[in-house]
Design a protein around this motif. Structure first.
Motif, PDB file in Angstrom:
ATOM      1  N   ILE A 483       0.806  -1.218   0.000  1.00  0.00           N
ATOM      2  CA  ILE A 483       0.000   0.000   0.000  1.00  0.00           C
ATOM      3  C   ILE A 483       0.837   1.265   0.000  1.00  0.00           C
ATOM      4  O   ILE A 483       0.314   2.352  -0.270  1.00  0.00           O
ATOM      5  CB  ILE A 483      -0.965   0.017   1.207  1.00  0.00           C
ATOM      6  N   MET A 486       0.375   3.118  -3.348  1.00  0.00           N
ATOM      7  CA  MET A 486      -0.952   3.566  -3.797  1.00  0.00           C
ATOM      8  C   MET A 486      -0.859   4.744  -4.758  1.00  0.00           C
ATOM      9  O   MET A 486      -1.727   4.941  -5.616  1.00  0.00           O
ATOM     10  CB  MET A 486      -1.813   3.952  -2.594  1.00  0.00           C
ATOM     11  N   THR A 496      -8.452   6.545  -5.398  1.00  0.00           N
ATOM     12  CA  THR A 496      -8.076   5.921  -4.132  1.00  0.00           C
ATOM     13  C   THR A 496      -8.600   6.785  -2.992  1.00  0.00           C
ATOM     14  O   THR A 496      -8.809   7.987  -3.163  1.00  0.00           O
ATOM     15  CB  THR A 496      -6.546   5.781  -4.010  1.00  0.00           C
ATOM     16  N   LYS A 522      -3.865   0.309   8.612  1.00  0.00           N
ATOM     17  CA  LYS A 522      -3.280  -0.918   8.076  1.00  0.00           C
ATOM     18  C   LYS A 522      -1.776  -0.908   8.290  1.00  0.00           C
ATOM     19  O   LYS A 522      -1.115   0.106   8.048  1.00  0.00           O
ATOM     20  CB  LYS A 522      -3.548  -1.052   6.567  1.00  0.00           C
ATOM     21  N   LYS A 531      -2.569  -8.993   5.284  1.00  0.00           N
ATOM     22  CA  LYS A 531      -2.574  -8.207   6.526  1.00  0.00           C
ATOM     23  C   LYS A 531      -3.699  -8.606   7.465  1.00  0.00           C
ATOM     24  O   LYS A 531      -3.520  -8.635   8.680  1.00  0.00           O
ATOM     25  CB  LYS A 531      -2.660  -6.712   6.172  1.00  0.00           C
ATOM     26  N   VAL A 537      -5.063  -5.056  10.239  1.00  0.00           N
ATOM     27  CA  VAL A 537      -6.014  -4.060   9.743  1.00  0.00           C
ATOM     28  C   VAL A 537      -7.058  -3.795  10.822  1.00  0.00           C
ATOM     29  O   VAL A 537      -7.593  -4.732  11.418  1.00  0.00           O
ATOM     30  CB  VAL A 537      -6.716  -4.552   8.452  1.00  0.00           C
ATOM     31  N   GLN A 570      -0.619   2.769   7.571  1.00  0.00           N
ATOM     32  CA  GLN A 570      -1.404   3.623   6.683  1.00  0.00           C
ATOM     33  C   GLN A 570      -2.681   4.057   7.395  1.00  0.00           C
ATOM     34  O   GLN A 570      -3.398   3.241   7.978  1.00  0.00           O
ATOM     35  CB  GLN A 570      -1.779   2.884   5.394  1.00  0.00           C
ATOM     36  N   GLN A 572      -6.182   5.620   6.504  1.00  0.00           N
ATOM     37  CA  GLN A 572      -6.956   5.724   5.268  1.00  0.00           C
ATOM     38  C   GLN A 572      -8.395   6.131   5.550  1.00  0.00           C
ATOM     39  O   GLN A 572      -9.006   5.693   6.535  1.00  0.00           O
ATOM     40  CB  GLN A 572      -6.928   4.375   4.537  1.00  0.00           C
ATOM     41  N   ASP A 687      -6.832  -1.239  -1.745  1.00  0.00           N
ATOM     42  CA  ASP A 687      -5.551  -1.870  -1.408  1.00  0.00           C
ATOM     43  C   ASP A 687      -4.835  -2.253  -2.693  1.00  0.00           C
ATOM     44  O   ASP A 687      -5.461  -2.486  -3.737  1.00  0.00           O
ATOM     45  CB  ASP A 687      -5.789  -3.110  -0.538  1.00  0.00           C
ATOM     46  N   ARG A 689      -1.081  -4.451  -4.100  1.00  0.00           N
ATOM     47  CA  ARG A 689       0.239  -5.046  -3.935  1.00  0.00           C
ATOM     48  C   ARG A 689       0.726  -5.466  -5.311  1.00  0.00           C
ATOM     49  O   ARG A 689      -0.071  -5.823  -6.192  1.00  0.00           O
ATOM     50  CB  ARG A 689       0.226  -6.218  -2.961  1.00  0.00           C
TER      51      ARG A 689
END
Length: 697
Positions: A483, A486, A496, A522, A531, A537, A570, A572, A687, A689
């Motif tokens: 993340i 992002m 996002t 996160k 996660k 999370v 993070q 968010q 999210d 990756r």
């Protein structure tokens, strides 16, 4: 035809390694060539003066041939090929084995062969090939036991033994060929070259292939897409391979294994894929001999109720449309059928039907504008002559534009009739389900012909910012990003939530307050992929709890994996999932077909439900829209059970934007956006990756 025309229509063929020794390949090739070839055949063997009542040459360079067939031992083959190249012989078929398929020295020998072919610009088939056949010129440059009957099907096979089996089998079923190629090791010419050549050949109506692999999937898709606009291509692909070990790094990689890549690639190319040799030639015969349907409805005309029901079931299984006959059609049928017969579809003309009743009923049915194709089923009775029926159907086929699948449900009594129909391009079947599946091939190919390929949309994006983010893997311990990347999506216009990555409780508090309202927190670590599985999370965190949750997440991560790199946490913005649908959007770079874009139902159970679809990138707008159609969850996106439909245009655009990203950056090996939440107001990527190959940056 193309630059390969000299391969299939040479004037003079040299057989290097010719011999009259019984049981030898050199003798078999010579016998096959002298039997039917319209041009000259010259043997090459320095140990003989004459072979097959013709002068024998010491060197292929002396022959003046335009095609050389090489059957000498592998150790001598390279010298022969070089001599042919120096003499200006452009076409070579290497039957000799002992190259790449044998490993070790054979691999090195094949590499040297490729170098020679490139140096002299050779059209080279093989090595380790059965040979080639072209019926228009009578060319049979194989060591197989029999030649092919003439026809309009061109066939390639990665298995030489399969070619010999097919020739024997096809002869009994009146299936003819234009060209046949045993691909062998495909060191130089491969499936793409022959699809292109046969697509330009007026003598080829259908291209069939048995393939175990496709060497360059991207080139194959580009070429086959052009060819299938005019010429159908059908393949059976065997040899299922496991997805690479890296696939476990992402959901997309786990789903987009080798077979899924082939499915996406072949579908994108407009190639019809079948599962058996029987289907391959059923489809080929139907596509070569029958017109494409001009309406969606399928009718069944039968003199036996049970087989009529079998055909009806097969039509349903094939997702074809069993037509409802119009009132005028039913009235016309009532005039030509006995009272006990059925004027509804399937049309049962009952068991005492003579050939005239078959003919009249079929004519009436084909006059119905809703009928695009018909299945005729005939069981043997004392009142019906199969041969007479074949003659009537042949005559009818000359005046009608609809395809007809003929099922003669008999044994020896049907053989002569089947030959008559085959000569007219009307294949026959014992099993009604086979006939229906063959008709389905016509409908499938009609859909391919109707496709309108469009250029992918090019969006205004920030490539420089994207490159900066991807370059973070350079010099890093591994090549994965989570993340913390992002911003890559922001650079390509994929929405996002507002977020930031922090490395202290104080910073966490500050960012949460600036976002406002409850937040999602996160753990950020490229070493912890799942996660949620480790408690990494927390959702719905209030301002008062942010600092404490920060410490909790760090502690959980350390306890789970002490050596994991922790980049921070993070913070968010919360996204309302109540009106949204969790989807997944991803990329897996296949070694054959290149970048594959995946879309489907997302969330934590994506690999459980596997409701996903793939396309080869770059993906156009229409292809992106069709990806939504493909998944079982499409009704969920479109407002099932009273839900408000999501913004489908936003989903389509996001698919295209990801396609552009992975096309622009070949360094992206795998990527997951999961979930990509689709709502009535748009989409938002929660999210990400990805795996990056720094050597491609």
């Amino acid at each position: 035809m193309s630059e390969l025309s000299g391969l299939f229509a040479p004037e003079r063929v040299a057989v290097v390694g010719a011999t009259d020794r019984k049981g030898s390949v050199g003798r078999a090739v010579m016998e096959n060539l002298v039997a039917d070839f319209e041009g000259s055949v010259v043997p090459v063997n320095p140990t003989d003066d004459r072979l097959f009542d013709r002068p024998c040459y010491d060197d292929v360079a002396e022959t003046g041939a335009d095609l050389a067939v090489v059957v000498v031992p592998a150790a001598a083959a390279l010298d022969v090929i070089e001599s042919a190249g120096e003499a200006g012989i452009e076409n070579v078929v290497v039957i000799t084995a002992g190259f790449g398929e044998s490993g070790g020295e054979g691999t090195a020998r094949e590499e040297a062969l490729v170098d020679l072919a490139n140096r002299y610009g050779l059209n080279l088939v093989g090595p380790n090939s059965l040979g080639i056949i072209s019926t228009p010129s009578g060319l049979n440059a194989t060591f197989g036991p029999r030649n092919a009957e003439s026809g309009s099907i061109s066939f390639m096979s990665q298995s030489g033994a399969f070619v010999t089996a097919v020739l024997d089998w096809a002869a009994d079923r009146d299936i003819g060929f234009n060209d046949i190629v045993s691909l062998g090791n495909k060191a130089v010419l491969d499936e793409t070259d022959f699809v292109e050549a046969w697509g330009a050949d007026p003598g080829t109506d259908v291209v069939l292939g048995y393939l175990e692999s496709i060497e360059d999937g991207e080139a194959f898709v580009r070429t086959a897409r052009d060819v299938t606009a005019e010429t159908p291509v059908v393949v059976v692909k065997s040899g299922r391979t496991e997805a690479g070990a890296h696939a476990a790094a992402s959901h997309t990689g786990a789903i987009a294994g080798s077979e899924a890549a082939y499915e996406a690639g072949l579908d994108g190319a407009g190639v019809l894929r079948v599962e058996s040799a029987e289907e391959l030639f059923d489809f080929g015969a139907m596509l070569a001999g029958q017109p494409l349907p001009n309406a969606d409805g399928v009718a069944v005309v039968t003199n036996a109720g049970g087989p009529g029901v079998m055909a009806t079931d097969a039509i349903g299984d094939a997702d074809l449309n069993l037509a409802s006959l119009g009132g005028e059609t039913r009235a016309a049928l009532a005039d030509v059928l006995p009272q006990s017969a059925s004027a509804h579809n399937p049309v049962d003309i009952i068991g005492d039907a003579p050939v005239e009743r078959f003919e009249r009923a079929l004519e009436v049915v084909l006059d119905d504008p809703a009928i695009g194709a018909a299945v005729v089923i005939a069981c043997p009775t004392a009142t019906l002559s199969f041969e007479s029926l074949a003659e009537r159907l042949t005559a009818l086929g000359e005046t009608r534009e609809q395809p007809v699948a003929v099922c003669l449900m008999g044994g020896s009594s049907a053989e002569e009739a089947a030959e008559t129909l085959a000569a007219a391009g009307m294949p026959t079947y014992f099993d009604p389900a086979r006939g229906v599946r063959s008709l389905e091939a016509l409908y499938d190919y009609r859909a391919v012909r109707r496709r309108e390929y469009e250029e992918p949309t090019t969006f205004d994006v920030d490539r420089d910012r994207a490159r900066e983010i991807l370059e973070r893997v350079e010099g890093a311990r591994d090549n994965r990003l989570g993340i913390e990347a992002m911003g890559l999506l922001d650079a390509y216009g994929i929405p996002t939530p507002e977020s930031d990555i922090v490395d202290s409780p104080v910073e966490a508090q500050r960012v949460a307050e600036s976002i406002g309202g409850d937040v999602v927190m996160k753990i950020v670590s490229p070493d912890i992929l799942h996660k949620t599985d480790v408690g990494g999370v927390e959702v719905g965190v209030t301002d008062a709890d942010v600092a404490d949750i920060y410490e909790t997440l760090i502690t959980r991560a350390r306890n789970y994996q002490p050596d994991a790199r922790i980049l921070g946490v993070q913070i968010q913005e919360m996204v309302d999932f109540d009106d949204g649908v969790e989807t997944i959007l991803g990329l897996n770079r296949d070694p054959q077909f290149g970048p594959l874009v995946l879309f489907g139902l997302g969330g934590v159970f994506v690999e459980v439900f596997e409701d996903t679809t793939l396309r080869v990138a770059p993906v156009s707008k229409s292809e992106a829209a069709s990806m939504i159609d493909d998944i079982d969850a499409a009704p969920l996106l479109r407002g099932a059970r009273g839900r408000t439909p999501v913004d489908e245009d936003a989903v389509v655009e996001t698919i295209q934007r990801l396609s552009q990203l992975v096309t622009d950056f070949p360094a992206i090996v795998e990527l997951d956006i999961n979930p990509l939440v689709a709502t009535p107001d748009g989409v938002v990527a929660i999210d990400i990756r990805l795996t990056v190959d720094p050597e491609r940056l």
